[in-house]
Design an enzyme around this catalytic site. Structure first.
Site, short mmCIF file in Angstrom:
data_model
loop_
_atom_site.label_atom_id
_atom_site.label_comp_id
_atom_site.label_asym_id
_atom_site.label_seq_id
_atom_site.Cartn_x
_atom_site.Cartn_y
_atom_site.Cartn_z
CE LYS A 222 -0.97 15.59 -20.64
NZ LYS A 222 -1.03 14.10 -20.68
CG ASP A 250 2.18 12.38 -20.30
OD1 ASP A 250 2.59 11.65 -21.22
OD2 ASP A 250 1.03 12.31 -19.82
CD GLU A 276 2.49 9.74 -17.84
OE1 GLU A 276 1.32 9.42 -18.11
OE2 GLU A 276 2.78 10.54 -16.93
CD GLU A 305 -1.92 7.94 -20.03
OE1 GLU A 305 -2.99 8.36 -20.50
OE2 GLU A 305 -1.04 8.67 -19.56
CG ASP A 328 -6.50 4.39 -16.89
OD1 ASP A 328 -7.62 4.01 -16.50
OD2 ASP A 328 -6.31 5.48 -17.43
CG HIS A 355 -3.51 7.93 -16.46
ND1 HIS A 355 -4.74 7.64 -17.02
CD2 HIS A 355 -3.18 9.16 -16.91
CE1 HIS A 355 -5.13 8.65 -17.78
NE2 HIS A 355 -4.20 9.58 -17.73
#
Length: 455
Positions: A222, A250, A276, A305, A328, A355
């Protein structure tokens, strides 16, 4: 015709929530406290078989998801399984039709609920055939696969005839890929568990070292804490995993379009594969602009996602807006719609990288990625692995010592949760949610909101 043809007699819906926020699991720039949660449906039948399906939420709002599932689930009570599976594309179309469609056509909470209902049917179908879901789908003929898809809204980009031709071209080589799947060599894994935003640098380092020892070669962190913090954390990956590791970031929809472009240029020297969800998941043209601007810097764009339906994926691909399709398994309308997105991605030549960041998602996506490799694209891609709550499931996801996902072997769609989990974490009656800490968390209307959370 299925090996057994059960009739659905009744159903139950349960609100299951795990306090994953207590370990910073799922923390990102937009949500500091994620309680991984399932709106959990089981269909009972007259043969003793049951079909389990669920969709995912993040704590607050799971009661809304459960209500939506209860609004749809009665439609299938009294139906024989074969009446639903003989033409799953038609079953999907009927499930998204009627008065309830007005509430939110093929998007939002009702799409999640439809996913749960259809997941339960796919699970029941696979159990009735004594096969894991991925094997059930891979054993379908091209013609049978086509009957599982609703082509409405897709035919300007993908037609039935095109799909038949695509699938038939892969038939000759399918046995070779099936052999790899049975040897657990179909789907390489990438690691996300080291990168949750709430982890300290020491914790990130510890988890990276553990993941590297497990055979992982791909890592995602992240980002969005600020440039200095992001550079430090990403530098840890290069230090621990080495220059040959594949690195991704992400940011969970944090930035405006131009802000994303300028920020990511500062990370170009880290040799990232992709960023992402750099901006709103609904902004297809924004993603296309970001991708075009970052291409000279060697940074790709990934998203998907939070995309609810095949139409948005169609447009994302038509606009050349992504380098990885991150569908997703619980946002789309179950396996039916997932198949259409796999086929769209194969036609446009974009890899599918599902995801799998929440409880049970790795279990389901292990089936989806195996289907893509064996029967749809025929191409190797990677699948996210997050190392939490696998022990809660009857058929837990696993990773081989050399970093591949283990192909599921138990009949069904790997949806079944162990009964003990409900005693602890069914909301609001489970023992955790009845504890003082659980009650405090449930009573906080700002749970997860930066600067407002009180519990």
């Amino acid at each position: 015709m299925t090996a057994t043809d059960p009739t659905i007699t009744s159903f139950t819906v349960r609100d299951l929530r795990w306090p994953t926020s207590l370990e910073n699991i799922g923390s990102d720039p937009m949500n500091l406290a994620g309680e991984n949660a399932l709106g959990y449906l089981q269909y009972e039948t007259d043969t003793g078989l049951f079909g389990t399906g669920w969709s995912f939420s993040n704590g607050q709002g799971n009661d809304v998801l459960c209500t939506a599932i209860r609004s749809l689930a009665p439609r299938l009570v009294g139906r024989k399984l074969s009446s639903l599976t003989s033409n799953m594309g038609d079953t999907q179309r009927k499930m998204v039709s009627g008065q309830i469609r007005f509430m939110s056509p093929e998007r939002g909470v009702l799409q999640l609920a439809t996913c749960a209902v259809l997941n339960a049917i796919w699970d029941l179908w696979a159990k009735s055939e004594g096969k894991p879901l991925w094997r059930l789908v891979c054993d379908l003929s091209p013609e049978e696969t086509v009957r599982c898809i609703d082509f409405r809204y897709l035919t300007d980009a993908l037609t039935r005839q095109e799909v038949l031709q695509m699938l038939k071209r892969l038939e000759a080589s399918k046995a070779d890929r099936l052999k790899l799947a049975l040897q657990n060599k179909a789907v390489p894994a990438y690691n996300t568990s080291a990168g949750w935003l709430g982890h300290s640098d020491d914790k990130v380092r510890e988890l990276l070292q553990s993941a590297k020892a497990q055979g992982f070669k791909h890592f995602k962190l992240k980002a969005g804490l600020g440039l200095e913090a992001d550079l430090r954390r990403l530098g840890l990956v290069r230090e621990v995993a080495g220059q040959d590791a594949v690195l991704m970031v992400d940011v969970n929809q944090l930035w405006d379009v131009d802000e994303a472009i300028e920020y990511m240029k500062n990370l170009a020297h880290l040799n990232l594969w992709f960023v992402e969800e750099p901006t709103s998941p609904d902004d297809i043209l924004g993603h296309a602009k970001i991708r075009k601007a970052l291409k000279p810097y060697g940074i790709g764009v990934a998203t998907g996602e939070h995309i609810n339906n095949r139409v948005m994926f169609k447009q994302l691909l038509q606009a050349e807006a992504t380098d990885a399709v991150q569908l997703d398994a619980l946002r789309l309308c179950s396996v039916n719609e997932i198949l259409s997105v796999l086929l769209l991605s194969a036609k446009f030549g974009v890899p599918v990288v599902p995801h799998s960041g929440g409880a049970g998602m790795v279990e389901l996506c292990s089936h989806i990625s195996t289907i893509d490799f064996v029967a749809v694209s025929g191409q190797t891609s990677i699948l996210e692995y997050t190392d939490h709550l696998h022990e809660a499931f009857e058929a837990p996801a696993q990773i081989t010592p050399d970093g591949y996902h283990v192909s599921p072997t138990q009949a069904g769609y790997s949806c079944d949760v162990k009964p003990d989990e409900f005693e602890k974490y069914e909301c609001p009656t489970g023992s955790f949610w009845q504890s003082p800490q659980g009650k405090m968390m449930l009573a906080d209307p700002w749970r997860g909101v930066p600067g407002e959370q009180s519990s």
